[in-house]
Design a protein around this motif. Structure first.
Motif, PDB file in Angstrom:
ATOM      1  N   GLN A  46       0.773  -1.269  -0.160  1.00 10.79           N
ATOM      2  CA  GLN A  46      -0.037  -0.486   0.105  1.00 10.79           C
ATOM      3  C   GLN A  46       0.775   0.986  -0.491  1.00 10.79           C
ATOM      4  O   GLN A  46       0.640   2.293  -1.030  1.00 10.79           O
ATOM      5  CB  GLN A  46      -0.440  -0.049   0.938  1.00 10.79           C
ATOM      6  N   VAL A  47       1.764   1.597   0.541  1.00 12.79           N
ATOM      7  CA  VAL A  47       2.832   2.785   1.037  1.00 12.79           C
ATOM      8  C   VAL A  47       3.772   2.523   0.207  1.00 12.79           C
ATOM      9  O   VAL A  47       4.446   3.025  -0.725  1.00 12.79           O
ATOM     10  CB  VAL A  47       3.296   2.740   2.234  1.00 12.79           C
ATOM     11  N   LYS A  48       4.456   1.057   0.493  1.00 11.22           N
ATOM     12  CA  LYS A  48       6.351   1.377  -1.072  1.00 11.22           C
ATOM     13  C   LYS A  48       5.386   0.788  -2.698  1.00 11.22           C
ATOM     14  O   LYS A  48       6.370   0.837  -3.027  1.00 11.22           O
ATOM     15  CB  LYS A  48       7.175   0.731  -0.174  1.00 11.22           C
ATOM     16  N   GLY A  49       4.596  -0.118  -2.702  1.00 10.15           N
ATOM     17  CA  GLY A  49       4.418  -0.153  -3.779  1.00 10.15           C
ATOM     18  C   GLY A  49       4.637  -2.134  -3.945  1.00 10.15           C
ATOM     19  O   GLY A  49       4.722  -2.459  -2.696  1.00 10.15           O
ATOM     20  N   LEU A  50       4.871  -3.070  -5.008  1.00 12.00           N
ATOM     21  CA  LEU A  50       5.283  -4.361  -5.169  1.00 12.00           C
ATOM     22  C   LEU A  50       5.985  -4.515  -4.872  1.00 12.00           C
ATOM     23  O   LEU A  50       6.895  -4.115  -4.897  1.00 12.00           O
ATOM     24  CB  LEU A  50       4.468  -4.282  -6.967  1.00 12.00           C
ATOM     25  N   ILE A  51       5.788  -5.872  -3.960  1.00 13.68           N
ATOM     26  CA  ILE A  51       7.125  -6.526  -3.468  1.00 13.68           C
ATOM     27  C   ILE A  51       8.118  -7.077  -4.352  1.00 13.68           C
ATOM     28  O   ILE A  51       7.000  -7.606  -5.523  1.00 13.68           O
ATOM     29  CB  ILE A  51       6.796  -7.323  -2.276  1.00 13.68           C
ATOM     30  N   PRO A  52       9.416  -6.766  -4.751  1.00 16.31           N
ATOM     31  CA  PRO A  52      10.020  -7.114  -6.282  1.00 16.31           C
ATOM     32  C   PRO A  52      10.085  -9.234  -6.520  1.00 16.31           C
ATOM     33  O   PRO A  52       9.945  -9.562  -5.078  1.00 16.31           O
ATOM     34  CB  PRO A  52      10.957  -6.265  -6.209  1.00 16.31           C
ATOM     35  N   ASP A  53      10.290  -9.231  -7.315  1.00 14.98           N
ATOM     36  CA  ASP A  53       9.816 -10.441  -7.506  1.00 14.98           C
ATOM     37  C   ASP A  53      11.497 -10.810  -6.774  1.00 14.98           C
ATOM     38  O   ASP A  53      12.615 -10.736  -6.818  1.00 14.98           O
ATOM     39  CB  ASP A  53       9.977 -11.446  -8.847  1.00 14.98           C
ATOM     40  N   GLY A  54      11.305 -12.530  -6.152  1.00 17.77           N
ATOM     41  CA  GLY A  54      12.399 -12.629  -4.736  1.00 17.77           C
ATOM     42  C   GLY A  54      12.898 -12.236  -4.060  1.00 17.77           C
ATOM     43  O   GLY A  54      14.066 -12.519  -3.098  1.00 17.77           O
ATOM     44  N   LEU A  55      11.902 -11.077  -3.577  1.00 19.91           N
ATOM     45  CA  LEU A  55      12.282 -10.931  -2.113  1.00 19.91           C
ATOM     46  C   LEU A  55      11.434 -10.359  -1.230  1.00 19.91           C
ATOM     47  O   LEU A  55      10.489 -10.900  -1.504  1.00 19.91           O
ATOM     48  CB  LEU A  55      12.424  -8.453  -2.334  1.00 19.91           C
ATOM     49  N   GLN A  56      11.989 -10.940   0.442  1.00 21.63           N
ATOM     50  CA  GLN A  56      11.066 -10.688   1.106  1.00 21.63           C
ATOM     51  C   GLN A  56      10.874  -9.790   2.088  1.00 21.63           C
ATOM     52  O   GLN A  56      12.355  -8.988   1.909  1.00 21.63           O
ATOM     53  CB  GLN A  56      11.621 -11.747   2.670  1.00 21.63           C
ATOM     54  N   ILE A  57      10.355  -9.474   2.411  1.00 21.01           N
ATOM     55  CA  ILE A  57      10.215  -8.213   3.881  1.00 21.01           C
ATOM     56  C   ILE A  57      10.281  -8.359   5.314  1.00 21.01           C
ATOM     57  O   ILE A  57      10.063  -9.620   5.733  1.00 21.01           O
ATOM     58  CB  ILE A  57       8.297  -7.793   4.055  1.00 21.01           C
ATOM     59  N   ASP A  58      11.580  -7.973   5.459  1.00 16.48           N
ATOM     60  CA  ASP A  58      12.583  -8.017   6.621  1.00 16.48           C
ATOM     61  C   ASP A  58      11.634  -6.363   7.248  1.00 16.48           C
ATOM     62  O   ASP A  58      11.356  -5.457   7.061  1.00 16.48           O
ATOM     63  CB  ASP A  58      13.369  -7.269   6.352  1.00 16.48           C
ATOM     64  N   HIS A  59      11.041  -7.383   9.090  1.00 17.31           N
ATOM     65  CA  HIS A  59      11.068  -6.534   9.628  1.00 17.31           C
ATOM     66  C   HIS A  59      12.477  -5.855  10.304  1.00 17.31           C
ATOM     67  O   HIS A  59      12.764  -6.222  11.393  1.00 17.31           O
ATOM     68  CB  HIS A  59      10.091  -7.032  10.552  1.00 17.31           C
ATOM     69  N   LEU A  60      12.620  -4.796  10.463  1.00 13.37           N
ATOM     70  CA  LEU A  60      13.483  -4.194  10.807  1.00 13.37           C
ATOM     71  C   LEU A  60      13.481  -3.985  12.248  1.00 13.37           C
ATOM     72  O   LEU A  60      14.367  -3.998  12.970  1.00 13.37           O
ATOM     73  CB  LEU A  60      14.302  -2.963  10.703  1.00 13.37           C
ATOM     74  N   CYS A  61      12.564  -3.923  12.993  1.00 16.76           N
ATOM     75  CA  CYS A  61      12.686  -3.831  14.173  1.00 16.76           C
ATOM     76  C   CYS A  61      12.434  -4.862  14.888  1.00 16.76           C
ATOM     77  O   CYS A  61      12.150  -5.840  16.257  1.00 16.76           O
ATOM     78  CB  CYS A  61      10.561  -3.024  15.076  1.00 16.76           C
ATOM     79  N   ARG A  62      11.936  -6.606  14.379  1.00 17.05           N
ATOM     80  CA  ARG A  62      12.311  -7.665  14.823  1.00 17.05           C
ATOM     81  C   ARG A  62      10.940  -8.296  15.539  1.00 17.05           C
ATOM     82  O   ARG A  62      10.625  -8.961  15.993  1.00 17.05           O
ATOM     83  CB  ARG A  62      12.891  -8.303  15.394  1.00 17.05           C
ATOM     84  N   ASN A  63      10.218  -7.565  15.284  1.00 19.11           N
ATOM     85  CA  ASN A  63       8.966  -7.589  15.995  1.00 19.11           C
ATOM     86  C   ASN A  63       7.788  -7.839  14.318  1.00 19.11           C
ATOM     87  O   ASN A  63       7.740  -7.437  13.977  1.00 19.11           O
ATOM     88  CB  ASN A  63       8.220  -6.251  16.485  1.00 19.11           C
ATOM     89  N   ARG A  64       7.976  -9.329  14.746  1.00 22.96           N
ATOM     90  CA  ARG A  64       6.769  -9.650  13.120  1.00 22.96           C
ATOM     91  C   ARG A  64       5.474  -9.704  12.932  1.00 22.96           C
ATOM     92  O   ARG A  64       4.950  -9.153  12.424  1.00 22.96           O
ATOM     93  CB  ARG A  64       7.057 -11.668  13.763  1.00 22.96           C
ATOM     94  N   ALA A  65       5.091  -8.510  14.381  1.00 25.11           N
ATOM     95  CA  ALA A  65       3.560  -8.132  14.426  1.00 25.11           C
ATOM     96  C   ALA A  65       3.145  -6.652  13.630  1.00 25.11           C
ATOM     97  O   ALA A  65       2.094  -6.221  13.826  1.00 25.11           O
ATOM     98  CB  ALA A  65       2.993  -8.527  15.878  1.00 25.11           C
ATOM     99  N   CYS A  66       5.075  -6.114  13.461  1.00 25.30           N
ATOM    100  CA  CYS A  66       4.334  -5.097  13.599  1.00 25.30           C
ATOM    101  C   CYS A  66       3.944  -5.080  11.356  1.00 25.30           C
ATOM    102  O   CYS A  66       4.404  -5.161  10.567  1.00 25.30           O
ATOM    103  CB  CYS A  66       6.147  -4.323  13.561  1.00 25.30           C
ATOM    104  N   MET A  67       4.085  -3.769  11.573  1.00 24.86           N
ATOM    105  CA  MET A  67       2.965  -3.613  10.042  1.00 24.86           C
ATOM    106  C   MET A  67       3.334  -1.857   9.542  1.00 24.86           C
ATOM    107  O   MET A  67       3.633  -1.711   8.859  1.00 24.86           O
ATOM    108  CB  MET A  67       1.635  -4.133   9.495  1.00 24.86           C
TER     109      MET A  67
END
Length: 148
Positions: A56-77
């Protein structure tokens, strides 16, 4: 983008969330056993809230990439806490055994893991100095047994 939560509640993910008390935006519903949060989107499919928010905010997730939680909190969005990275980068940034071992610069006896002092055995780094010292002890025990 709106999402249905239950039969009557609708919320907007891009609105400022009122439920958090930390820099992390924690979705209060749809807990997944792995600690991630789920949301049902308009198509009826369930998706991870952090992936929906990132898109919603940054655009589509590029193929082959994952989303990393920089805060280490899996519940964070919180989109400020999310970054698209390779799987290897995501693992190495983590706190699991693979990440800890990759960051380890010395063996358990304090010898440096560098090109000259390191070899691979069964997929793991081994210290040549420690192996040399083990071999010396083994040979000394064998010689002691032989002499009698």
């Amino acid at each position: 983008m709106s999402f249905s939560i239950g039969p009557t509640i609708t919320t907007n993910l891009t609105a400022p969330p009122p439920w958090y008390m930390t820099p992390c935006y924690v979705w209060p519903w749809g807990t997944h056993p792995g600690g991630y949060r789920m949301v049902k989107v308009e198509t009826g499919q369930k998706r991870y809230t952090h992936r929906v928010m990132y898109e919603q905010v940054k655009g589509l997730i590029p193929d082959g990439l994952q989303i990393d939680h920089l805060c280490r909190n899996r519940a964070c969005m919180n989109p400020e806490h999310l970054e698209a990275v390779t799987q290897q980068e995501n693992i190495l940034r983590g706190i699991g055994p693979s990440a800890r071992q990759a960051r380890q610069a010395h063996c358990l006896n304090g010898h440096l893991f560098d090109r000259a002092n390191t070899y691979m055995y069964k997929g793991r780094r081994q210290c040549k100095t420690c192996q040399y010292e083990r071999n010396l002890r083994t040979r000394a025990r064998a010689a002691a047994r032989a002499s009698g």
